[in-house]
Design a protein around this motif. Structure first.
Motif, PDB file in Angstrom:
ATOM      1  N   PRO A 153     -10.363 -55.617 -61.777  1.00 35.57           N
ATOM      2  CA  PRO A 153     -11.341 -55.817 -60.691  1.00 35.57           C
ATOM      3  C   PRO A 153     -12.530 -54.868 -60.795  1.00 35.57           C
ATOM      4  O   PRO A 153     -12.380 -53.691 -61.134  1.00 35.57           O
ATOM      5  N   ARG A 154     -13.709 -55.389 -60.512  1.00 32.05           N
ATOM      6  CA  ARG A 154     -14.923 -54.586 -60.577  1.00 32.05           C
ATOM      7  C   ARG A 154     -14.894 -53.438 -59.564  1.00 32.05           C
ATOM      8  O   ARG A 154     -15.500 -52.390 -59.789  1.00 32.05           O
ATOM      9  N   SER A 155     -14.147 -53.627 -58.477  1.00 29.86           N
ATOM     10  CA  SER A 155     -14.076 -52.582 -57.455  1.00 29.86           C
ATOM     11  C   SER A 155     -13.455 -51.295 -58.010  1.00 29.86           C
ATOM     12  O   SER A 155     -13.782 -50.193 -57.551  1.00 29.86           O
ATOM     13  N   TYR A 156     -12.570 -51.406 -59.012  1.00 33.59           N
ATOM     14  CA  TYR A 156     -11.976 -50.223 -59.625  1.00 33.59           C
ATOM     15  C   TYR A 156     -13.058 -49.379 -60.301  1.00 33.59           C
ATOM     16  O   TYR A 156     -13.079 -48.149 -60.175  1.00 33.59           O
ATOM     17  N   GLU A 158     -16.316 -49.453 -59.667  1.00 38.36           N
ATOM     18  CA  GLU A 158     -17.253 -48.954 -58.664  1.00 38.36           C
ATOM     19  C   GLU A 158     -16.676 -47.757 -57.916  1.00 38.36           C
ATOM     20  O   GLU A 158     -17.390 -46.777 -57.651  1.00 38.36           O
ATOM     21  N   ALA A 159     -15.392 -47.826 -57.584  1.00 36.54           N
ATOM     22  CA  ALA A 159     -14.767 -46.714 -56.863  1.00 36.54           C
ATOM     23  C   ALA A 159     -14.722 -45.450 -57.719  1.00 36.54           C
ATOM     24  O   ALA A 159     -14.999 -44.347 -57.241  1.00 36.54           O
ATOM     25  N   SER A 160     -14.390 -45.621 -58.991  1.00 35.81           N
ATOM     26  CA  SER A 160     -14.320 -44.460 -59.884  1.00 35.81           C
ATOM     27  C   SER A 160     -15.700 -43.837 -60.090  1.00 35.81           C
ATOM     28  O   SER A 160     -15.859 -42.613 -60.015  1.00 35.81           O
ATOM     29  N   LEU A 161     -16.700 -44.667 -60.330  1.00 39.17           N
ATOM     30  CA  LEU A 161     -18.054 -44.152 -60.529  1.00 39.17           C
ATOM     31  C   LEU A 161     -18.605 -43.516 -59.259  1.00 39.17           C
ATOM     32  O   LEU A 161     -19.345 -42.531 -59.315  1.00 39.17           O
ATOM     33  N   ALA A 162     -18.230 -44.069 -58.098  1.00 42.27           N
ATOM     34  CA  ALA A 162     -18.704 -43.514 -56.829  1.00 42.27           C
ATOM     35  C   ALA A 162     -18.128 -42.129 -56.568  1.00 42.27           C
ATOM     36  O   ALA A 162     -18.746 -41.308 -55.877  1.00 42.27           O
ATOM     37  N   LEU A 163     -16.954 -41.856 -57.152  1.00 42.09           N
ATOM     38  CA  LEU A 163     -16.342 -40.543 -56.979  1.00 42.09           C
ATOM     39  C   LEU A 163     -16.894 -39.512 -57.961  1.00 42.09           C
ATOM     40  O   LEU A 163     -16.440 -38.361 -57.974  1.00 42.09           O
ATOM     41  N   GLY A 164     -17.847 -39.930 -58.794  1.00 43.12           N
ATOM     42  CA  GLY A 164     -18.489 -38.993 -59.700  1.00 43.12           C
ATOM     43  C   GLY A 164     -17.978 -39.018 -61.117  1.00 43.12           C
ATOM     44  O   GLY A 164     -18.414 -38.201 -61.947  1.00 43.12           O
ATOM     45  N   ALA A 165     -17.070 -39.939 -61.440  1.00 42.08           N
ATOM     46  CA  ALA A 165     -16.554 -40.019 -62.808  1.00 42.08           C
ATOM     47  C   ALA A 165     -17.607 -40.631 -63.728  1.00 42.08           C
ATOM     48  O   ALA A 165     -18.418 -41.462 -63.314  1.00 42.08           O
ATOM     49  N   THR A 166     -17.577 -40.214 -64.973  1.00 40.40           N
ATOM     50  CA  THR A 166     -18.470 -40.811 -65.964  1.00 40.40           C
ATOM     51  C   THR A 166     -17.886 -42.158 -66.412  1.00 40.40           C
ATOM     52  O   THR A 166     -16.737 -42.497 -66.095  1.00 40.40           O
ATOM     53  N   MET A 167     -18.684 -42.914 -67.163  1.00 34.21           N
ATOM     54  CA  MET A 167     -18.210 -44.197 -67.648  1.00 34.21           C
ATOM     55  C   MET A 167     -17.019 -44.024 -68.570  1.00 34.21           C
ATOM     56  O   MET A 167     -16.064 -44.798 -68.531  1.00 34.21           O
ATOM     57  N   TRP A 168     -17.051 -42.984 -69.428  1.00 29.41           N
ATOM     58  CA  TRP A 168     -15.936 -42.745 -70.327  1.00 29.41           C
ATOM     59  C   TRP A 168     -14.673 -42.356 -69.552  1.00 29.41           C
ATOM     60  O   TRP A 168     -13.569 -42.809 -69.875  1.00 29.41           O
ATOM     61  N   GLN A 169     -14.817 -41.522 -68.526  1.00 32.87           N
ATOM     62  CA  GLN A 169     -13.658 -41.157 -67.714  1.00 32.87           C
ATOM     63  C   GLN A 169     -13.104 -42.369 -66.973  1.00 32.87           C
ATOM     64  O   GLN A 169     -11.887 -42.528 -66.853  1.00 32.87           O
ATOM     65  N   LEU A 171     -13.316 -45.473 -67.956  1.00 36.74           N
ATOM     66  CA  LEU A 171     -12.659 -46.315 -68.955  1.00 36.74           C
ATOM     67  C   LEU A 171     -11.294 -45.769 -69.332  1.00 36.74           C
ATOM     68  O   LEU A 171     -10.311 -46.513 -69.396  1.00 36.74           O
ATOM     69  N   ARG A 172     -11.233 -44.467 -69.545  1.00 36.85           N
ATOM     70  CA  ARG A 172      -9.996 -43.855 -70.045  1.00 36.85           C
ATOM     71  C   ARG A 172      -8.913 -43.725 -68.990  1.00 36.85           C
ATOM     72  O   ARG A 172      -7.730 -43.902 -69.283  1.00 36.85           O
ATOM     73  N   LYS A 173      -9.306 -43.442 -67.746  1.00 34.97           N
ATOM     74  CA  LYS A 173      -8.307 -43.151 -66.721  1.00 34.97           C
ATOM     75  C   LYS A 173      -8.085 -44.281 -65.719  1.00 34.97           C
ATOM     76  O   LYS A 173      -7.105 -44.241 -64.967  1.00 34.97           O
ATOM     77  N   VAL A 174      -8.974 -45.253 -65.686  1.00 37.18           N
ATOM     78  CA  VAL A 174      -8.834 -46.333 -64.704  1.00 37.18           C
ATOM     79  C   VAL A 174      -8.700 -47.693 -65.379  1.00 37.18           C
ATOM     80  O   VAL A 174      -7.720 -48.412 -65.163  1.00 37.18           O
ATOM     81  N   ILE A 175      -9.681 -48.048 -66.215  1.00 39.39           N
ATOM     82  CA  ILE A 175      -9.729 -49.407 -66.752  1.00 39.39           C
ATOM     83  C   ILE A 175      -8.621 -49.652 -67.772  1.00 39.39           C
ATOM     84  O   ILE A 175      -7.862 -50.625 -67.667  1.00 39.39           O
ATOM     85  N   LEU A 176      -8.503 -48.755 -68.759  1.00 38.67           N
ATOM     86  CA  LEU A 176      -7.501 -48.966 -69.804  1.00 38.67           C
ATOM     87  C   LEU A 176      -6.065 -48.930 -69.275  1.00 38.67           C
ATOM     88  O   LEU A 176      -5.258 -49.781 -69.654  1.00 38.67           O
ATOM     89  N   PRO A 177      -5.695 -47.987 -68.397  1.00 38.55           N
ATOM     90  CA  PRO A 177      -4.330 -48.043 -67.860  1.00 38.55           C
ATOM     91  C   PRO A 177      -4.045 -49.327 -67.085  1.00 38.55           C
ATOM     92  O   PRO A 177      -2.930 -49.856 -67.144  1.00 38.55           O
ATOM     93  N   THR A 178      -5.045 -49.833 -66.370  1.00 40.20           N
ATOM     94  CA  THR A 178      -4.839 -51.070 -65.619  1.00 40.20           C
ATOM     95  C   THR A 178      -4.704 -52.268 -66.541  1.00 40.20           C
ATOM     96  O   THR A 178      -3.904 -53.183 -66.285  1.00 40.20           O
ATOM     97  N   ALA A 179      -5.473 -52.266 -67.620  1.00 42.34           N
ATOM     98  CA  ALA A 179      -5.450 -53.402 -68.553  1.00 42.34           C
ATOM     99  C   ALA A 179      -4.355 -53.282 -69.602  1.00 42.34           C
ATOM    100  O   ALA A 179      -4.192 -54.202 -70.417  1.00 42.34           O
TER     101      ALA A 179
END
Length: 281
Positions: A153-156, A158-169, A171-179
């Motif tokens: 979900p795109r909301s994942y 957006e939520a991570s970036l809104a908390l100040g995470a970089t795109m790489w962070q 990807l590594r800690k939110v998107i890849l574990p979910t996928a």
């Protein structure tokens, strides 16, 4: 009333189709395993004409092909899903990837023979077969990776970036574990296809096997179980019971694929349930 009847009819037809598929699968396994399991003896594996070398080569070539294809396939899929701009060039890349995924494996085999066997001078080797299998796996890995990441979900993000995470962070800690469950499923499909591949390996890895136990030399001959099954049925050696060898080899192949899929599917299901539990919390 008519809508209810149509819904009931559709449900019945779907159940019939599902039961037919299960029945065909059971009949297939019963036939192959019933004929082959009695021949899976120690002599079948370790005898003068045993398949120990072919069994080892099957997993060795699979391992090398995944080592070569996973970094490129996963990296390309991540780039296409998360970083690539939406333009005609990326659309062309996706079209090319989908086209390569539909190319018959024997065409990849001919390409591997021309490039790795002849041009590079490798001959019929495990390395040449693994490299060609990696080329076969790449388009599927790219598409599976891209689709798995896009399913997050795109909301994942957006939520991570809104908390100040970089795109790489992100990807590594939110998107890849979910996928990850979807990625494991894709790798399972690719690995299962590679275990049963024949045409590519006949042209690149050859139809001979090293008699050195567990020979890890990548320049050695690399006959696998699937190729061995083809060789036994197409050109049986005099004085050997080709039917018994073929039945045992076919049963062993089926057992390999089932065990391999179970070993990868169970962690995937566990990860999916864990992810669903986190999402509920």
């Amino acid at each position: 009333m008519k809508a209810h009847q149509a819904d009931r009819f559709a449900t019945i037809m779907l159940w019939i189709g599902a039961l037919a598929i299960v029945a065909i699968l059971i009949a297939f396994l019963t036939l192959i395993l019933g004929r082959g399991l009695p021949h899976l003896t120690s002599e079948f594996f370790n005898g003068p004409d045993g398949v120990r070398g072919q069994l080892f080569n099957s997993f060795y070539i699979l391992f090398l092909s995944l080592v070569l294809s996973l970094p490129v396939g996963l990296g390309a899929g991540i780039y296409m899903a998360e970083y690539a701009p939406k333009n005609k060039f990326t659309d062309l890349i996706r079209l090319s990837t989908e086209s390569l995924a539909s190319v018959p494996s024997i065409v990849f085999g001919l390409f591997g023979m021309i490039v790795f066997v002849n041009m590079f001078g490798l001959g019929f080797t495990i390395l040449g077969g693994s490299a060609t299998l990696a080329l076969l796996n790449l388009p599927i890995l790219v598409r599976v990776t891209e689709e798995s990441l896009r399913a997050v979900p795109r909301s994942y993000r957006e939520a991570s970036l809104a908390l100040g995470a970089t795109m790489w962070q992100t990807l590594r800690k939110v998107i890849l574990p979910t996928a990850l469950p979807g990625l494991i499923t894709g790798i399972t499909l690719v690995a299962g296809r590679a275990l049963g591949e024949t045409a590519i390996l006949i042209f690149t890895a050859g139809m001979n096997v090293s008699r050195i136990p567990f020979d890890v030399n990548p320049l050695a001959a690399g006959e696998t179980l699937a190729v061995h099954l083809f060789a036994v049925k197409s050109n049986p050696l005099p004085g050997t019971n080709a039917d018994q060898i073929a039945d045992g080899t076919a049963a062993l192949l089926i057992i390999m694929v089932i065990v391999f899929n179970i070993c990868l599917t169970l962690p995937s299901r566990w990860l999916q349930r864990r992810q669903l539990g986190r999402n509920k919390v």
